[in-house]
Design a protein around this motif. Structure first.
Motif, PDB file in Angstrom:
ATOM      1  N   THR A 372     -20.688  59.085 -22.072  1.00  0.00           N
ATOM      2  CA  THR A 372     -20.157  58.080 -22.983  1.00  0.00           C
ATOM      3  C   THR A 372     -19.800  56.668 -22.246  1.00  0.00           C
ATOM      4  O   THR A 372     -19.985  55.740 -23.006  1.00  0.00           O
ATOM      5  N   CYS A 373     -19.512  56.621 -20.971  1.00  0.00           N
ATOM      6  CA  CYS A 373     -19.206  55.607 -20.198  1.00  0.00           C
ATOM      7  C   CYS A 373     -20.670  54.741 -20.007  1.00  0.00           C
ATOM      8  O   CYS A 373     -20.705  53.683 -20.147  1.00  0.00           O
ATOM      9  N   TYR A 374     -21.910  55.646 -20.035  1.00  0.00           N
ATOM     10  CA  TYR A 374     -22.925  55.102 -19.915  1.00  0.00           C
ATOM     11  C   TYR A 374     -23.446  54.386 -21.317  1.00  0.00           C
ATOM     12  O   TYR A 374     -24.173  53.316 -21.180  1.00  0.00           O
ATOM     13  N   LEU A 375     -22.966  54.963 -22.288  1.00  0.00           N
ATOM     14  CA  LEU A 375     -23.292  54.402 -23.436  1.00  0.00           C
ATOM     15  C   LEU A 375     -22.652  53.008 -23.602  1.00  0.00           C
ATOM     16  O   LEU A 375     -23.278  52.124 -24.195  1.00  0.00           O
ATOM     17  N   GLY A 376     -21.324  52.727 -23.100  1.00  0.00           N
ATOM     18  CA  GLY A 376     -20.875  51.575 -23.116  1.00  0.00           C
ATOM     19  C   GLY A 376     -21.543  50.478 -22.354  1.00  0.00           C
ATOM     20  O   GLY A 376     -21.695  49.415 -22.929  1.00  0.00           O
ATOM     21  N   LEU A 377     -21.958  51.042 -21.348  1.00  0.00           N
ATOM     22  CA  LEU A 377     -22.732  50.078 -20.290  1.00  0.00           C
ATOM     23  C   LEU A 377     -23.979  49.602 -20.907  1.00  0.00           C
ATOM     24  O   LEU A 377     -24.087  48.353 -20.979  1.00  0.00           O
ATOM     25  N   MET A 378     -24.697  50.538 -21.444  1.00  0.00           N
ATOM     26  CA  MET A 378     -26.157  50.263 -22.161  1.00  0.00           C
ATOM     27  C   MET A 378     -25.633  49.373 -23.298  1.00  0.00           C
ATOM     28  O   MET A 378     -26.558  48.200 -23.621  1.00  0.00           O
ATOM     29  N   GLU A 379     -24.748  49.497 -24.103  1.00  0.00           N
ATOM     30  CA  GLU A 379     -24.089  48.639 -25.283  1.00  0.00           C
ATOM     31  C   GLU A 379     -24.262  47.207 -24.556  1.00  0.00           C
ATOM     32  O   GLU A 379     -24.786  46.292 -25.311  1.00  0.00           O
ATOM     33  N   SER A 380     -23.538  46.967 -23.689  1.00  0.00           N
ATOM     34  CA  SER A 380     -23.403  45.647 -23.089  1.00  0.00           C
ATOM     35  C   SER A 380     -24.543  45.041 -22.593  1.00  0.00           C
ATOM     36  O   SER A 380     -24.824  43.773 -22.708  1.00  0.00           O
TER      37      SER A 380
END
Length: 634
Positions: A372-380
């Motif tokens: 989930t943290c990775y998804l936020g990183l990739m969105e940014s």
């Protein structure tokens, strides 16, 4: 978290508000409560795998019939074992008495777990052994119905020594030294006192002994019992339980360190450690589930009266931030959003580290809980690369050719699944190098997505605690893909201080951040800082609550967070790998921005919410300095 760490516990309390026949008619089974208990525990299995226990109390059972049931297991599959045992009993009852399986009163008289209040516990052991006797719920038995007490909790107290001495001073002889026994006996003591007060009151009014017993069961002041019991508790706790008369409760510590949620309607009251578990079990939206406020108890009387009552004065609210980063299930609506925010806030420092070289960088995560943290990183990162594309296009003085457009649109982060844990593989050898060699193959590697000698590999993890798994296996595993650099990123800040509120972090010297700070002090000729912290920490052990402070914070003050991170990378880099190693941690400021309502950050800052926490960390440093690594600080 790519390394194993024991943490937390999970609790479930269910109170059926209707007669059992109601659930039979509406849901087709008189075991509606038992089925919900199973579902709620399965949905919280992440909170405890060392042991499981369940208990139940039946209302209005005739004298001579057992009205409290309990089943526990410390096997490798404890939830399955506990409910298999109960289900086998029910199957036997059905075979032998098929006509009675729907007779509620007959079930109450003859079958376990056919009552109105259910209590469940999932255990992760942070102190003591893992034998069956350590599994909750705990029972304090008495022939007086209103003096029977059953409790289960998610907690750790920092001042067990003082509480144990208090029990001895009032004439008790506890059968073992543990915070669970201490709490059980403490509540039990004031429950006995409340019974004695009511006996005296009703005896003076001329009631018979049988009448007095019934009046006591109806009029016990559970709020007073809990308030008196908790006055000297220091720690993080959510405690749940019931009395033999049918009254039940769940309470949360004054700082709100440990989590508790509840839901009620006209059929049931349910409380649990995690909100999504309740949502799933009862098919309700998140707004229907309430958070139990710190220093308050949800009390359910046997007659169905429900109230939320204060049992202690408030402390500054400091819910555990590690709950949000790692421990709780990420399916909670708020936790999901917060974990994505943790990833987004890491994007600027990662972009700086790779110098926006997206063409030669692969992004991934380890383990699955970091996704989930990775998804936020990739969105940014995708938003940033879109801005780069817009800028290039806007600054062009001609219409781009198809080739130019393809090159511009190819500027985007390369996300890949690089490491996949082999769930079937178990490390059955526990000795030294043999175990390490096997552990290095627990993860399967996706070959071909990283270009050897060209690409940097950015790996996102929830947190880095001890670093042992990184050094002994993870870095070696990742190095097999051939990256030029491995940039390992923690969504949590540096873990510098131990926890004493329910998570297995008992010794400072086990933390890689602490090891790095000590190494830097010695390398820069500042041994005097270590010596002075020892003297201060030892003096603090006898300090008053008003003057006590965390002396260990001075260990980190001479260095920046980046200096410590670089030293950590140096300490954790295996000698036999080719890639350069860089470690990046979340900042404290971005942790607070991501989890604004959970300021319990003592792991990272040393700002403990209770005096007992400060004493524990000072004691741990004294143990470290004096070479008593075998001694726990709590």
């Amino acid at each position: 978290m790519s390394e194993a760490i024991k943490h937390e516990c999970g609790i479930v309390l269910i109170r059926l508000l209707k007669p059992l026949d109601f659930y039979k008619q509406k849901y087709g089974t008189p075991f509606y409560g038992l089925n919900k208990l199973y579902l709620l525990m399965e949905k919280q299995h992440n909170r405890g795998q060392d042991g499981v226990g369940i208990a139940n109390v039946k209302f209005d059972v005739s004298p001579g019939y057992r009205y409290i049931s309990r089943e526990r297991s410390n096997s490798s599959t404890p939830i399955k074992d506990v409910f298999d045992t109960v289900n086998k009993e029910l199957e036997q009852v059905y075979r032998q008495n098929p006509d009675m399986i729907n007779d509620s009163q007959w079930l109450k008289d003859n079958v376990r777990f056919s009552g109105e209040v259910f209590l469940g516990h999932l255990r992760y052991g942070t102190f003591g052994n893992n034998n069956i006797d350590a599994c909750h719920p705990f029972i304090r038995e008495n022939n007086w119905m209103s003096r029977n007490l059953v409790i289960a909790g998610n907690f750790n107290l920092t001042n067990v020594d003082d509480l144990f001495k208090t029990l001895i001073s009032i004439g008790q002889h506890p059968k073992e030294y543990s915070d669970t026994t201490t709490i059980l006996e403490k509540i039990g003591h004031f429950l006995d006192e409340e019974n004695a007060i009511l006996v005296k009151k009703y005896r003076s009014q001329g009631y018979s002994k049988q009448e007095i017993s019934k009046l006591i069961a109806e009029n016990i002041d559970l709020q007073s019992v809990l308030s008196n019991s908790c006055k000297k508790w220091d720690g993080g706790y959510v405690m749940s339980g019931f009395i033999g008369n049918g009254d039940s409760f769940i309470l949360r510590d004054p700082a709100g360190i440990r989590p508790a949620f509840f839901y009620q309607d006209d059929e049931v009251v349910v409380a649990a450690s995690e909100r999504p578990a309740i949502q799933t079990a009862f098919n309700i939206s998140s707004d229907k589930v309430q958070e139990l406020e710190p220093a308050h108890a949800l009390i359910i009387k046997k007659n169905g009266d429900i109230s939320i009552q204060r049992f202690a004065a408030d402390l500054p609210k400091k819910p555990c931030s590690f709950e949000r980063i790692y421990f709780s299930r990420g399916t909670d609506v708020d936790i999901y959003r917060e974990r994505k925010a943790l990833g987004r806030h890491l994007a600027p420092v990662i972009r700086k580290e790779i110098n926006d070289d997206f063409e030669n960088t692969v992004f991934s995560f380890i383990p699955n809980t970091a996704e989930t943290c990775y998804l936020g990183l990739m969105e940014s990162l995708r938003e940033h690369t879109q801005d780069i594309q817009k800028k290039i296009l806007c600054e062009m003085d001609h219409k781009p050719t198809p080739e130019e457009l393809d090159k511009i649109l190819s500027i985007r982060p390369r996300g890949e699944k690089v490491a996949v844990k082999d769930a079937k593989m178990r490390t059955f050898i526990t000795q030294g190098s043999s175990r390490n060699e096997l552990a290095a193959h627990v993860y399967d590697i996706t070959y071909g997505v990283v270009r050897p000698g060209v690409d940097s590999l950015v790996m996102l993890d929830d947190s880095i605690v001890r670093g042992t798994t990184l050094r002994e296996s993870i870095f070696k595993i990742l190095d097999r893909t051939g990256p030029r650099r491995i940039i390992f990123v923690s969504s949590a800040p540096q873990i510098r201080y131990l926890d004493c509120y329910g998570i297995d972090m008992a010794k400072l010297e086990e933390f890689i951040a602490f090891q790095a700070a000590i190494a830097l002090l010695k390398e820069t000729g500042r041994q005097d800082v270590i010596d002075n912290v020892y003297k201060d920490a030892k003096a603090q052990l006898d300090g008053t609550t008003e003057t006590i402070r965390n002396a260990v914070q001075d260990i980190y003050k001479p260095f920046t967070a980046e200096q410590i991170s670089d030293k950590i990378a140096e300490l954790l880099r295996p000698k036999d790998i080719r890639a350069e190693i860089k470690i990046i941690y979340q900042s404290i400021e971005n942790l607070h921005r991501s989890c604004p309502d959970h300021k319990g950050d003592w792991y990272f800052t040393g700002n403990y919410p209770t005096p007992g926490g400060i004493r524990v960390v000072n004691r741990s440093f004294v143990n470290y300095y004096e070479g008593r690594s075998y001694t726990r600080a709590y």
